[in-house]
Write an enzyme that holds these catalytic residues in place. Structure first.
Site, short mmCIF file in Angstrom:
data_model
loop_
_atom_site.label_atom_id
_atom_site.label_comp_id
_atom_site.label_asym_id
_atom_site.label_seq_id
_atom_site.Cartn_x
_atom_site.Cartn_y
_atom_site.Cartn_z
N ASP A 4 0.86 -1.18 0.00
CA ASP A 4 0.00 0.00 0.00
C ASP A 4 0.90 1.23 0.00
O ASP A 4 1.83 1.33 0.78
CB ASP A 4 -0.90 -0.01 1.24
CG ASP A 4 -1.91 1.12 1.23
OD1 ASP A 4 -3.10 0.85 0.92
OD2 ASP A 4 -1.54 2.26 1.54
N ASP A 104 -4.17 2.47 -4.81
CA ASP A 104 -2.78 2.51 -4.34
C ASP A 104 -2.36 1.23 -3.64
O ASP A 104 -1.43 1.24 -2.84
CB ASP A 104 -2.57 3.72 -3.41
CG ASP A 104 -3.17 3.52 -2.04
OD1 ASP A 104 -4.13 2.73 -1.92
OD2 ASP A 104 -2.68 4.15 -1.09
N GLU A 105 -3.04 0.11 -3.92
CA GLU A 105 -2.66 -1.11 -3.21
C GLU A 105 -2.91 -2.37 -4.03
O GLU A 105 -3.75 -2.38 -4.93
CB GLU A 105 -3.41 -1.20 -1.89
CG GLU A 105 -4.91 -1.25 -2.04
CD GLU A 105 -5.59 -1.09 -0.69
OE1 GLU A 105 -5.87 -2.11 -0.05
OE2 GLU A 105 -5.84 0.06 -0.28
N1 DCP Z 1 -9.02 8.51 -0.37
C1 DCP Z 1 -10.03 9.46 -0.43
N2 DCP Z 1 -10.95 9.58 0.60
C2 DCP Z 1 -10.87 8.75 1.68
C3 DCP Z 1 -9.86 7.78 1.76
C4 DCP Z 1 -8.94 7.69 0.70
O1 DCP Z 1 -10.12 10.22 -1.40
N3 DCP Z 1 -11.78 8.86 2.69
C5 DCP Z 1 -8.03 8.47 -1.47
C6 DCP Z 1 -6.84 9.35 -1.14
C7 DCP Z 1 -5.77 8.41 -0.70
C8 DCP Z 1 -6.08 7.16 -1.51
O2 DCP Z 1 -7.48 7.14 -1.65
O3 DCP Z 1 -4.46 8.92 -0.94
C9 DCP Z 1 -5.60 5.89 -0.85
O4 DCP Z 1 -6.25 5.71 0.39
P1 DCP Z 1 -5.55 5.10 1.66
O5 DCP Z 1 -6.62 4.68 2.58
O6 DCP Z 1 -4.54 4.07 1.25
O7 DCP Z 1 -4.83 6.34 2.36
P2 DCP Z 1 -3.48 7.10 2.03
O8 DCP Z 1 -2.69 6.41 0.97
O9 DCP Z 1 -3.77 8.53 1.77
O10 DCP Z 1 -2.70 7.04 3.42
P3 DCP Z 1 -1.92 5.82 4.12
O11 DCP Z 1 -0.49 6.31 4.22
O12 DCP Z 1 -2.54 5.69 5.46
O13 DCP Z 1 -2.08 4.61 3.26
CA CA Z 2 -2.27 4.18 1.04
CA CA Z 3 -4.93 2.03 0.24
#
Ligand code: DCP
Ligand code: CA
Ligand code: CA
Length: 358
Positions: A4, A104-105
């Protein structure tokens, strides 16, 4: 493995504009109703530490960060999609099977290529993290575990830039102290309902009477929760997309430029790839080799032949020639080699591709 990317949208923005790294960064979905209405998509870790999280109103984020010299940017899905595709291509090349999760995963199956050894899997995970950082400039977190359920929880365990390996005999100990909401399938509502039963952690859930669980949630879900809390999951990876290539990659015993050391490996891979195509009823016209050099740079050389084939001899012959061409183009040693076939034609009278997937 589950991989991820860390604070993905925000990290993409930092990659395009490194000056953002030193500031709290908030990526926003603007609804357009008023200039500041909408929700926070994600933030970098600087902003998180100040209390700004995904999903909160942009106005709230602005209040929290009003004295913090923060930057607010709108989402740019095209750009994130492009970065995602590049990363997924790298990740896919490391797996015997690949399943994309979200943008992203992804999960990859690596048991075969690490011969079931978790120490090797850890090394491989470090390599993947290194290549993703090197090629795409992004930090990621990886979980290595006996199954998808636990790997997904493990990748989230030490973020950002994390690597968590959970061996089979560690699964229950790893899960027990975690909040029950970390389990896939346990959302807010379910978490609240479980809380009413005194279940806060995954360990609490594992010890909870299965009959009572089935009574509350129905038999299927009750059973699922009971098993999941023990880290039991045997769901295979689902390769959702239709296959457009078949590839195999191997790491050489040592970095080398000596064809007599590389060719036998290449021939083995060529045979595996041709057999896989045969099994799936696919003929192909393009053969490529992939060389990952000692500096981790990735090089490919391809050739397209006139007639569709699935002859292992053709794949072997072309791969060996392409190896020479690849070696001629560099002074560096090769670390990993791969063989790929693509440009498929379905052989007639064969089953649909999906008959063989999943
Ligand atoms: N996303 C979004 N709204 C949300 C959750 C996520 O638009 N409520 C989008 C933005 C994130 C992407 O999806 O960058 C991937 O979600 P993740 O849950 O993997 O979160 P992040 O990558 O941002 O953070 P982490 O470092 O915790 O994985
Ligand atoms: Ca992520
Ligand atoms: Ca993710």
């Amino acid at each position: 493995m589950h991989i991820d990317l860390d604070y993905f949208f925000a990290q993409c923005e930092e990659r395009r504009n490194p000056a953002l790294k030193s500031k709290p960064l908030v990526v926003c979905v603007y609804s357009g109703r008023t200039p500041d209405s909408g929700a926070v998509s994600t933030t970098n870790y600087l902003a998180r530490r100040l209390g700004v999280k995904s999903g909160i109103p942009i106005l709230t984020a602005k209040k929290i960060l009003k004295d913090a010299d923060a930057v607010f940017l709108p989402v740019d899905h095209d750009y994130y999609g492009q970065v995602s595709r590049n990363v997924m291509e790298i990740v896919r090349s490391y797996g015997d099977a690949f399943q994309r999760g979200g943008i992203d995963e992804a999960f990859i199956e690596v048991g075969h290529r690490v011969r079931g050894e978790f120490d090797r899997a850890r090394e491989l995970a470090l390599e993947i993290k290194g290549v993703v950082r090197e090629k795409e400039g992004l930090s990621s977190s990886i979980g290595v575990a006996p199954n998808k359920l636990v790997a997904k929880i493990a990748s989230d365990f030490q973020k950002p830039d994390g690597l968590t390996v959970v061996r089979p005999d560690e699964v229950e100990r790893f899960l027990a102290p975690l909040p029950v909401g970390r389990l896939i399938g346990v959302g807010r509502k379910t978490e609240d309902r479980l809380g009413e039963e005194g279940i806060k952690t995954i360990g609490d859930l594992a010890e909870f009477d299965v009959e009572r669980l089935c009574h509350i949630f129905g038999k299927n879900l009750g059973r699922y929760f009971h098993d999941a809390a023990r880290g039991i999951d045997d769901e295979p990876l689902e390769e959702a997309e239709e296959r457009d290539q078949i590839s195999r990659i191997a790491t050489l015993k040592e970095n080398t430029r000596d064809p007599s050391k590389i060719v036998p490996i290449l021939e083995g891979l060529a045979k595996e790839v041709a057999m896989k195509a045969e099994k799936e009823g696919l003929s192909f016209r393009s053969v490529s080799i992939i060389g990952i050099l000692e500096d981790l740079s990735i090089h490919t050389r391809s050739r397209t032949v006139a007639a569709y084939t699935r002859d292992p001899g053709v794949v072997k012959g072309i791969s060996t020639e392409l190896l020479q061409i690849l070696l001629d183009g560099t002074d560096l040693s090769i670390r990993r080699v791969g063989v790929r076939v693509s440009s498929f034609q379905k052989a007639t009278g064969q089953k649909a591709l999906s008959d063989f997937l999943g």
